[in-house]
Motif scaffolding. Structure first.
Motif, short mmCIF file in Angstrom:
data_model
loop_
_atom_site.label_atom_id
_atom_site.label_comp_id
_atom_site.label_asym_id
_atom_site.label_seq_id
_atom_site.Cartn_x
_atom_site.Cartn_y
_atom_site.Cartn_z
N LEU A 13 0.81 -1.22 0.00
CA LEU A 13 0.00 0.00 0.00
C LEU A 13 0.84 1.27 0.00
CD1 LEU A 13 -1.44 2.39 1.87
CD2 LEU A 13 -2.73 1.30 0.02
N TRP A 28 0.93 3.93 -3.08
CA TRP A 28 0.32 5.25 -2.90
C TRP A 28 1.33 6.37 -3.16
CZ3 TRP A 28 -3.82 8.14 -2.73
CH2 TRP A 28 -3.79 9.38 -2.10
N GLN A 29 2.50 6.27 -2.53
CA GLN A 29 3.45 7.38 -2.57
C GLN A 29 4.19 7.48 -3.89
OE1 GLN A 29 5.91 6.77 0.92
NE2 GLN A 29 4.49 7.89 2.23
N MET A 82 0.39 6.15 -7.25
CA MET A 82 -0.89 6.86 -7.27
C MET A 82 -0.73 8.37 -7.12
SD MET A 82 -3.19 4.30 -4.90
CE MET A 82 -3.12 2.52 -5.09
N MET A 83 -0.01 8.80 -6.08
CA MET A 83 0.13 10.23 -5.82
C MET A 83 0.80 10.99 -6.96
SD MET A 83 0.91 10.80 -1.75
CE MET A 83 1.52 12.43 -2.15
N VAL A 91 -8.69 5.14 -8.26
CA VAL A 91 -7.78 5.08 -7.11
C VAL A 91 -8.59 4.84 -5.84
CG1 VAL A 91 -6.22 6.43 -5.66
CG2 VAL A 91 -5.96 6.47 -8.15
N LEU A 108 -8.31 1.64 -3.30
CA LEU A 108 -8.00 1.81 -1.88
C LEU A 108 -9.09 1.23 -1.00
CD1 LEU A 108 -6.61 5.47 -1.95
CD2 LEU A 108 -5.28 3.36 -1.67
N ALA A 141 -6.30 6.10 1.77
CA ALA A 141 -5.00 5.42 1.74
C ALA A 141 -4.59 5.00 3.14
CB ALA A 141 -3.95 6.34 1.13
#
Length: 363
Positions: A177, A181-182, A185-186, A214, A218, A251
């Motif tokens: 995760l 995410w970092q 996705m971000m 997204v 999540l 997230a």
């Protein structure tokens, strides 16, 4: 002759280009964008020339060219390659993204002119893994990102929902995760947002669809994590009153679920009275309050939550309050409050509440 000498598989090609294998097969079946040679007469094996055609197809469709027209143009641009010449191992391997093969990153799929300047580099250099710099022609300001981020951005610009879903699931499964995410996705969300702000409200549909996928990924991760004990005090997740940005909290919920920690997600713009009731009724170990902007950072409410005691007489306790998001910056912290620097730190702070001997919160 080895299998790699005949080319690479459809799955490997899809990973290189940031599309789903279904999309690649569909283009082959509908528009004839397929391998020029099939060694065994049945299974697709893609040569460098075939991959170049697919890459051009991706670039044209992302620029808004109808698929049938894009396919005709891509076929006409097919480079002449002798099918008897083996595919170089650097290109044929399943991990050729890091090799010296055909450049198939997002820079060739955003519809920008070939003479467009290179996207600015992000501080800190290329992340570990399959990251590689987005070069000339990038339509979104991605900078130095993982290969998967460029693939996700490419799919978003094409409004290819199935591809985005598949890429997000693969990212979560492969990297976990926090990294997904970092580093995937971000960066993609930020690039689309910056493009929207600088292009007279273009790309709004891209941002909405990407955000939805997204969020879906999540939330799916949040409800499929390890089972939690029914007696454990939960973590309350809520946006400050007036705050509509929920993705960072989603997230966090997914990251806590990955650790098997219980959460209660209350979502966007939670009124102060509702948050107070939720805290008193659930008796949480921690409360994470998200604020994207200073205008929504309600410090009085945060202090009130931190001072809310519950439990039996003689053993009353209060939650740890996490001030999450940039809106909280610039003010001193009150007791029983922390301001985590990122998702990984927030998960670590909360996990320690449950993991230290003798301190596991009980409802």
């Amino acid at each position: 002759m080895s299998d790699t000498a005949h080319g690479i598989t459809t799955g490997a090609v899809a990973r290189r280009l940031g599309v789903s294998p279904t999309t690649v097969r569909s283009w082959d079946q509908r528009y004839g964008i397929g391998p020029a040679v099939r060694p065994d007469g049945r299974h697709r094996r893609w040569s460098p020339a075939d991959i170049a055609v697919l890459d051009e197809m991706c670039r044209l469709t992302a620029a808004g060219v109808p698929p049938a027209e894009a396919a005709r143009a891509a076929r006409q641009a097919r480079p002449a390659v002798d099918p008897a010449v083996p595919v170089p191992v650097a290109v044929a391997g399943a991990d050729a993204e890091a090799g010296a093969g055909t450049r198939a990153g997002f820079e060739s799929a955003a519809g920008a002119a070939p003479s467009a300047p290179a996207a600015p580099s992000a501080p800190g250099g290329v992340p570990q893994g399959r990251g590689r710099r987005a070069g000339p022609g990038s339509g979104l300001p991605l900078g130095d990102v993982r290969q998967e981020a460029r693939g996700l951005a490419r799919a978003a610009v094409r409004l290819d929902g199935p591809a985005m879903e598949g890429l997000l699931q693969e990212a979560l499964a492969e990297h976990g995760l926090v990294t997904a995410w970092q580093e995937i996705m971000m960066p993609t969300l930020h690039a689309v947002g910056r493009k929207w702000e600088s292009s007279d409200d273009r790309y709004v549909e891209v941002e909405h669809l990407l955000s939805w996928h997204v969020s879906t990924a999540l939330r799916r991760a949040a409800v499929t994590g390890p089972a939690t004990g029914s007696q454990a005090a939960p973590v309350v997740l809520a946006c400050a009153p007036g705050e509509q940005h929920t993705l960072p909290l989603e997230a966090l919920a997914a990251g806590l679920a990955e650790r098997g920690l219980p959460t209660r997600m209350f979502g966007a713009a939670v009124p102060a009275e509702a948050l107070d009731a939720a805290v008193r009724r659930s008796g949480p170990a921690a409360v994470a309050l998200w604020s994207q902007a200073r205008s929504t950072a309600n410090h009085a409410l945060a202090r009130h939550v931190a001072g809310t005691a519950f439990g039996v007489r003689g053993a009353r306790t209060a939650p740890l309050v996490l001030l999450a998001g940039p809106g909280w910056l610039g003010r001193p912290l009150a007791p029983a409050m922390v301001r985590p620097g990122g998702l990984r730190e927030a998960i670590g702070v909360i996990a320690r509440l449950y993991g230290e001997p003798g301190r596991r919160p009980e409802a």
